[in-house]
Design an enzyme around this catalytic site. Sequence first.
Site, PDB file in Angstrom:
ATOM      1  CG  MET A   1      61.549  26.962 -18.808  1.00 32.52           C
ATOM      2  SD  MET A   1      61.817  25.698 -20.040  1.00 32.52           S
ATOM      3  CE  MET A   1      62.345  27.384 -21.739  1.00 32.52           C
ATOM      4  CG  ASN A   2      58.814  28.554 -13.454  1.00 34.10           C
ATOM      5  OD1 ASN A   2      59.711  29.717 -12.778  1.00 34.10           O
ATOM      6  ND2 ASN A   2      57.793  28.694 -13.041  1.00 34.10           N
ATOM      7  CG  ASP A   3      54.058  28.587 -14.547  1.00 37.53           C
ATOM      8  OD1 ASP A   3      55.124  27.677 -14.384  1.00 37.53           O
ATOM      9  OD2 ASP A   3      53.479  29.046 -13.866  1.00 37.53           O
TER      10      ASP A   3
END
Length: 492
Positions: free
Chosen positions: A36-38
């Site tokens: 997961m990022n942003d």
Amino acid sequence: MSELLDKAREYESKKEKTIAEELRPLFHLIPRCGWMNDPNGFSFYNGKYHMFYQYNPYKTEWGPMHWGHAVSEDLLTWDYLPAAIAPDEEYDTDGCFSGSAIEMEDGKQMLVYTGVRREEDEDGNWHDIQTQCIAFGDGKDYVKYKNNPVIKSESLPEGAGKYDFRDPKIWKENGMYHIVVGNKTADGDGQILQYSSEDGINWNYEKVVIKNNNRFGAMWECPDYFNLDGKQVLMASPQDMLPEELEFHNGNGTICVIGTLGKEGIFSEENCQAIDYGIDFYAPQTILTKDGRRIMIGWLQNWDTCGIRRDDFPWFGQMSFPREIAIRAGRLLQKPISEIVNYYGKRISRKSVLITDSCSLSSIEGRCVDMTVKVKSTGANLSYKKFEIKFADNGKAYSKIAFNPEESIVKIDRKHSGSRRAVVHQRRCRVSDNKGEITLRLILDRYSMELFINDGEQVMSMGIYTDIRAEGISFKAFGELLMDVTMHELKR
């Protein structure tokens, strides 16, 4: 539904069953599996809060960007939904990058995102062609617009770079749809562009909202733009920043520009500050709740600190604790979302404890707690030189908060938390000079610590991956001080 999206949905539904519950935080949203990022598409739709996120379901590393999806009724307990979109079209074959979401007049939810396609130029150099795209859905399943992309590089103003053009944030105002988009100019500087539309599909370039003018890094990613307490606020995440004292640190950071809107909607800057002064925080998005609160959630990670990870973890990346934000005296104020009280368990409180060295207090321990510590000198003069809190401590591994009242500096430190990599492990920030008095509120949730200083004047966040059986909490004074501490166990 495409074959790629079908594959992602089938994989994540099987993979999540293999992840033990204790490997997930209680309240911080992590990916269903993988990376997961942003945060993306933070919105309220059909009676629930929706959070989408940059997502590689197959590995705990950045990869082909999908949009993961989760919903919540209170922003603290999340339920996963199937992946929303996958990189399955020619214009987004190299990734569905960050964006936002809004409810349309016909009741459908529209996702606005950046489609990425890599292209080789005549000199043999590869570039990301970034365009703005949309998809429509019912809160679970989404169909990409047949005439995507809806905004191409041809619409960019003079001087804008055509390769770094991403992360649209949408809102509706006075019957018109608007988005702000991050852009790097042709000469390598950041700026935020604004577009408008009557229907959310056909977009026209409006203006440059703000130019970096080579002040804070280069490309400005993940903008958000909204009114708060009578001020206009722009949030962005600049890349490649240079440090400025203890306000901004090197690398990838976050900024909050506070100002006003003048004639013809011209944004006039009044103050610029960091959003989070800690180690791990990036790309925040905000939402206005039905009861009028502005809530912010960011990625509790940073591109410069991806080297600290657990090799045995089936996920990477988590969202921050939701924060209620406000503007006070021209500065950003942040507090943990008030719904946290619904998850309070056992309460322990100690008043006016005299601390002269290291000490632990009965029942003050845990890895899922909301703990507020207030310290002050024992007399009119400053009676101590430093105060420390150790947490996630098992006798060998621990993390630490330190306050130096003579310099009014708070430091967070995780170098002894069990990391085998020499990435960023410390950050410092300068706080209000209150003659040795300070209030420190810690939110601990298994694999993270968020520190709210002096009722939210500043926040410092970091991920910690120490074994969750490390629950020790202790205090230390260099000199002597008086301490009040109140701890609530957090339970779900």
